[in-house]
Design an enzyme around this catalytic site. Sequence first.
Site, PDB file in Angstrom:
ATOM      1  N   ASP A  72      -1.259  -1.106 -48.887  1.00  0.00           N
ATOM      2  CA  ASP A  72      -0.810  -0.603 -47.591  1.00  0.00           C
ATOM      3  C   ASP A  72      -0.394  -1.733 -46.648  1.00  0.00           C
ATOM      4  OD1 ASP A  72      -1.707   1.747 -48.676  1.00  0.00           O
ATOM      5  OD2 ASP A  72      -3.012   2.286 -46.994  1.00  0.00           O
ATOM      6  N   HIS A 131       2.269   2.100 -37.836  1.00  0.00           N
ATOM      7  CA  HIS A 131       0.834   2.155 -38.164  1.00  0.00           C
ATOM      8  C   HIS A 131       0.055   2.945 -37.109  1.00  0.00           C
ATOM      9  CE1 HIS A 131      -3.066   0.848 -39.896  1.00  0.00           C
ATOM     10  NE2 HIS A 131      -2.335   0.746 -40.992  1.00  0.00           N
ATOM     11  N   HIS A 174       3.959   4.855 -44.607  1.00  0.00           N
ATOM     12  CA  HIS A 174       2.686   4.588 -43.913  1.00  0.00           C
ATOM     13  C   HIS A 174       2.921   4.602 -42.397  1.00  0.00           C
ATOM     14  CE1 HIS A 174      -1.500   3.453 -43.990  1.00  0.00           C
ATOM     15  NE2 HIS A 174      -1.337   2.226 -43.566  1.00  0.00           N
ATOM     16  N   HIS A 217      -4.562  -3.913 -49.520  1.00  0.00           N
ATOM     17  CA  HIS A 217      -3.526  -4.245 -48.535  1.00  0.00           C
ATOM     18  C   HIS A 217      -2.780  -5.499 -48.981  1.00  0.00           C
ATOM     19  CE1 HIS A 217      -6.489  -1.723 -46.529  1.00  0.00           C
ATOM     20  NE2 HIS A 217      -5.502  -1.326 -45.730  1.00  0.00           N
TER      21      HIS A 217
END
Length: 401
Positions: free
Chosen positions: A202, A257, A253, A344
């Site tokens: 991510d 954010h 995503h 991540h």
Amino acid sequence: MDGATSFNAAIDHQLLAALDKHTGGPYQPAVDKAQEGHPATAELAVDGSLAHASGNFLIGRLRTTIGQGPGSSDETTIVYDSGTGATVPSTELVLPTHRAHLAALAQSSTGLNSSTLLSLTDLAFDDTGNLTVTVPVAAPILSDSGYRTVTVPSATARPWLSELGQRVQDAAASPWKPPTPEAKALRHVNCDIVACAALTYDDGPAQATTPQLLRTLEQAGAGATFFAVGGAANYSPELVRAEHDAGFTVGNHTWSHADLRLLSPGAIVDQIQRSNTAIKAATGEVPTLMRPPYGGVNQRMRQNVGMPIILWSVDSLDWLTRDPAKYTPAIMAQVAPGAIILEHDIHATTVDHQAALIADLQKAGYTLVTVPQLFAGIDLQPGQTYGCRGHGRGCTPSPGR
Ligand code: ZN
């Protein structure tokens, strides 16, 4: 066979039936660790082969055997047509009215009794168009393999063939024309048969770390899914394109954010659409999956997000500990077949250690797949959450299993 969807489904069906029979219930993929202490059972032998491939036609055969003796083997022989995409049993190569001729001929050349020959299921062609009939033989003296093949000359067989059989025979000397391969991120893996896990990354892409991760994944032959932040994708479209072109899945995503639980319906739609637009500009494809930042899901968010919501079953906390000595044991302790692993790709402490982590997962028995591969056969719905495949808590099993 890459791209041959109906052929692969038929082979998987037979294989799963044998695995169900062997384990005495719906089979669930496991890694070696999970099978310790499992009682010894009769050996399952699987023998797959291509009987014939020419023109648009592929004839494949799968035999599964559990233990020994009568009824211990199952066999399927199928004809795939790369022109139409259809797969049918090889029995359809011969007209039903002429099966008796074939049985009589096979009987006279093998000496087998006619009841054995009623199941003439294994029909194929050789590369000159002769019809081949393969039958099981009880007496090992006739054949080491337990099977015997009778060849029927092409002219003798011709009037017995169905329209499909004649087309396969006509193409017998032509080179095989394979179907169009699937995109690498969608290539066939059956996660009901093998123990799959999906690595997900991510918050990227990031110039400092994502290129190194792509090299690591490619060297390891691992599938992966990137949930990209739209703003970062807009800033580094070449990295998103590289993810896509290397055969990885790119998901959404949000644009910035955002915690979608805190936004109005219009703002939720804006976060999703701006990010999809940026990713499409980079890859040429609109993402089909999204992951909410912070795993933030509520009713309003579900109703407005318009895409399947992909969560996770293994939380590495790599962003918090920034320490492979902490997050690697956490991943290995939580991972199970069907898992989705959250990491991540913006942290060097994560990316530097992926080669070692992937080696550990592969050594443990996991096939590392993209999220679309993990959920193949499951119709993902917009606004619904998916954290893993199978029967674990928060997981989604495949239909009928
Ligand atoms: Zn995030």
